[in-house]
Design a protein around this motif. Sequence first.
Motif, PDB file in Angstrom:
ATOM      1  N   TYR A  41      16.028 -30.719  28.943  1.00  8.78           N
ATOM      2  CA  TYR A  41      16.107 -32.166  28.754  1.00  8.78           C
ATOM      3  C   TYR A  41      16.567 -32.566  27.352  1.00  8.78           C
ATOM      4  O   TYR A  41      16.550 -33.736  27.004  1.00  8.78           O
ATOM      5  CB  TYR A  41      14.758 -32.804  29.072  1.00  8.78           C
ATOM      6  CG  TYR A  41      14.286 -32.477  30.470  1.00  8.78           C
ATOM      7  CD1 TYR A  41      15.112 -32.675  31.568  1.00  8.78           C
ATOM      8  CD2 TYR A  41      13.025 -31.960  30.689  1.00  8.78           C
ATOM      9  CE1 TYR A  41      14.686 -32.372  32.850  1.00  8.78           C
ATOM     10  CE2 TYR A  41      12.583 -31.654  31.969  1.00  8.78           C
ATOM     11  CZ  TYR A  41      13.426 -31.865  33.043  1.00  8.78           C
ATOM     12  OH  TYR A  41      13.003 -31.557  34.306  1.00  8.78           O
ATOM     13  N   SER A  42      16.955 -31.571  26.545  1.00  5.38           N
ATOM     14  CA  SER A  42      17.448 -31.817  25.185  1.00  5.38           C
ATOM     15  C   SER A  42      16.461 -32.636  24.348  1.00  5.38           C
ATOM     16  O   SER A  42      16.848 -33.518  23.589  1.00  5.38           O
ATOM     17  CB  SER A  42      18.814 -32.523  25.221  1.00  5.38           C
ATOM     18  OG  SER A  42      19.758 -31.744  25.914  1.00  5.38           O
ATOM     19  N   TRP A  43      15.190 -32.319  24.497  1.00  3.19           N
ATOM     20  CA  TRP A  43      14.182 -32.997  23.686  1.00  3.19           C
ATOM     21  C   TRP A  43      14.210 -32.426  22.279  1.00  3.19           C
ATOM     22  O   TRP A  43      14.479 -31.243  22.075  1.00  3.19           O
ATOM     23  CB  TRP A  43      12.784 -32.790  24.269  1.00  3.19           C
ATOM     24  CG  TRP A  43      12.543 -33.475  25.574  1.00  3.19           C
ATOM     25  CD1 TRP A  43      13.215 -34.531  26.088  1.00  3.19           C
ATOM     26  CD2 TRP A  43      11.546 -33.135  26.540  1.00  3.19           C
ATOM     27  NE1 TRP A  43      12.697 -34.887  27.307  1.00  3.19           N
ATOM     28  CE2 TRP A  43      11.666 -34.046  27.610  1.00  3.19           C
ATOM     29  CE3 TRP A  43      10.553 -32.163  26.608  1.00  3.19           C
ATOM     30  CZ2 TRP A  43      10.836 -34.000  28.724  1.00  3.19           C
ATOM     31  CZ3 TRP A  43       9.730 -32.122  27.715  1.00  3.19           C
ATOM     32  CH2 TRP A  43       9.869 -33.042  28.755  1.00  3.19           C
ATOM     33  N   GLU A  44      13.949 -33.265  21.317  1.00  5.40           N
ATOM     34  CA  GLU A  44      13.844 -32.818  19.926  1.00  5.40           C
ATOM     35  C   GLU A  44      12.502 -32.113  19.738  1.00  5.40           C
ATOM     36  O   GLU A  44      11.451 -32.662  20.080  1.00  5.40           O
ATOM     37  CB  GLU A  44      13.943 -34.008  18.969  1.00  5.40           C
ATOM     38  CG  GLU A  44      15.288 -34.703  18.990  1.00  5.40           C
ATOM     39  CD  GLU A  44      16.399 -33.832  18.448  1.00  5.40           C
ATOM     40  OE1 GLU A  44      16.154 -33.013  17.536  1.00  5.40           O
ATOM     41  OE2 GLU A  44      17.529 -33.961  18.950  1.00  5.40           O
ATOM     42  N   GLN A  45      12.520 -30.896  19.200  1.00 10.54           N
ATOM     43  CA  GLN A  45      11.291 -30.123  19.017  1.00 10.54           C
ATOM     44  C   GLN A  45      10.279 -30.888  18.162  1.00 10.54           C
ATOM     45  O   GLN A  45       9.081 -30.866  18.455  1.00 10.54           O
ATOM     46  CB  GLN A  45      11.587 -28.757  18.394  1.00 10.54           C
ATOM     47  CG  GLN A  45      10.352 -27.884  18.249  1.00 10.54           C
ATOM     48  CD  GLN A  45       9.718 -27.542  19.584  1.00 10.54           C
ATOM     49  OE1 GLN A  45      10.360 -27.010  20.478  1.00 10.54           O
ATOM     50  NE2 GLN A  45       8.432 -27.836  19.734  1.00 10.54           N
ATOM     51  N   ALA A  46      10.745 -31.574  17.141  1.00  8.57           N
ATOM     52  CA  ALA A  46       9.826 -32.323  16.280  1.00  8.57           C
ATOM     53  C   ALA A  46       9.118 -33.427  17.064  1.00  8.57           C
ATOM     54  O   ALA A  46       7.911 -33.669  16.860  1.00  8.57           O
ATOM     55  CB  ALA A  46      10.578 -32.920  15.095  1.00  8.57           C
ATOM     56  N   ASP A  47       9.833 -34.085  17.973  1.00 13.63           N
ATOM     57  CA  ASP A  47       9.225 -35.132  18.794  1.00 13.63           C
ATOM     58  C   ASP A  47       8.193 -34.541  19.747  1.00 13.63           C
ATOM     59  O   ASP A  47       7.115 -35.110  19.943  1.00 13.63           O
ATOM     60  CB  ASP A  47      10.285 -35.879  19.606  1.00 13.63           C
ATOM     61  CG  ASP A  47      11.241 -36.679  18.739  1.00 13.63           C
ATOM     62  OD1 ASP A  47      10.892 -36.975  17.574  1.00 13.63           O
ATOM     63  OD2 ASP A  47      12.339 -37.005  19.234  1.00 13.63           O
ATOM     64  N   VAL A  48       8.523 -33.407  20.335  1.00 13.98           N
ATOM     65  CA  VAL A  48       7.600 -32.735  21.250  1.00 13.98           C
ATOM     66  C   VAL A  48       6.342 -32.297  20.494  1.00 13.98           C
ATOM     67  O   VAL A  48       5.221 -32.525  20.954  1.00 13.98           O
ATOM     68  CB  VAL A  48       8.283 -31.520  21.926  1.00 13.98           C
ATOM     69  CG1 VAL A  48       7.289 -30.677  22.693  1.00 13.98           C
ATOM     70  CG2 VAL A  48       9.409 -31.985  22.836  1.00 13.98           C
ATOM     71  N   THR A  49       6.533 -31.695  19.337  1.00 10.41           N
ATOM     72  CA  THR A  49       5.405 -31.233  18.530  1.00 10.41           C
ATOM     73  C   THR A  49       4.508 -32.405  18.134  1.00 10.41           C
ATOM     74  O   THR A  49       3.279 -32.302  18.213  1.00 10.41           O
ATOM     75  CB  THR A  49       5.914 -30.494  17.276  1.00 10.41           C
ATOM     76  OG1 THR A  49       6.704 -29.368  17.713  1.00 10.41           O
ATOM     77  CG2 THR A  49       4.774 -30.012  16.410  1.00 10.41           C
ATOM     78  N   ALA A  50       5.115 -33.506  17.744  1.00  9.38           N
ATOM     79  CA  ALA A  50       4.335 -34.688  17.361  1.00  9.38           C
ATOM     80  C   ALA A  50       3.547 -35.240  18.548  1.00  9.38           C
ATOM     81  O   ALA A  50       2.361 -35.575  18.426  1.00  9.38           O
ATOM     82  CB  ALA A  50       5.249 -35.764  16.778  1.00  9.38           C
ATOM     83  N   ALA A  51       4.189 -35.327  19.706  1.00 14.84           N
ATOM     84  CA  ALA A  51       3.514 -35.835  20.898  1.00 14.84           C
ATOM     85  C   ALA A  51       2.371 -34.907  21.305  1.00 14.84           C
ATOM     86  O   ALA A  51       1.269 -35.369  21.634  1.00 14.84           O
ATOM     87  CB  ALA A  51       4.505 -36.000  22.048  1.00 14.84           C
ATOM     88  N   LEU A  52       2.603 -33.601  21.263  1.00 14.60           N
ATOM     89  CA  LEU A  52       1.541 -32.644  21.589  1.00 14.60           C
ATOM     90  C   LEU A  52       0.374 -32.755  20.618  1.00 14.60           C
ATOM     91  O   LEU A  52      -0.781 -32.661  21.026  1.00 14.60           O
ATOM     92  CB  LEU A  52       2.090 -31.210  21.596  1.00 14.60           C
ATOM     93  CG  LEU A  52       2.874 -30.809  22.826  1.00 14.60           C
ATOM     94  CD1 LEU A  52       3.584 -29.472  22.608  1.00 14.60           C
ATOM     95  CD2 LEU A  52       1.966 -30.744  24.051  1.00 14.60           C
ATOM     96  N   GLY A  53       0.683 -32.963  19.344  1.00 19.69           N
ATOM     97  CA  GLY A  53      -0.375 -33.131  18.350  1.00 19.69           C
ATOM     98  C   GLY A  53      -1.225 -34.355  18.631  1.00 19.69           C
ATOM     99  O   GLY A  53      -2.464 -34.308  18.529  1.00 19.69           O
TER     100      GLY A  53
END
Length: 94
Positions: free
Chosen positions: A34-46
Amino acid sequence: MAHSDWMPTREQDLVDLCVPWKAELENPANITAYSWEQADVTAALGKIAAFLTARFAYEVDNSTAKRLDKDETTDAMRDFANSSIRLNKKMSDA
């Protein structure tokens, strides 16, 4: 901050929603597909992890700080959905 959108208003429903979100965001194949930005994913998971931890503490200590953690998580999930999911042509409606 009140919103009238797809986010659950009942707290237990938000907890229930966090579980599949966490699983999908932790899947590296989804990040690539889905071409998600890793930083966005990491922030959301946090934010999700912080909320789930605070939620369990909140059950014992119903405080303003614990409520703010929940609100921040809701906002983070909404922001991620709006920026990385909603208009993402690589994702199906399912």
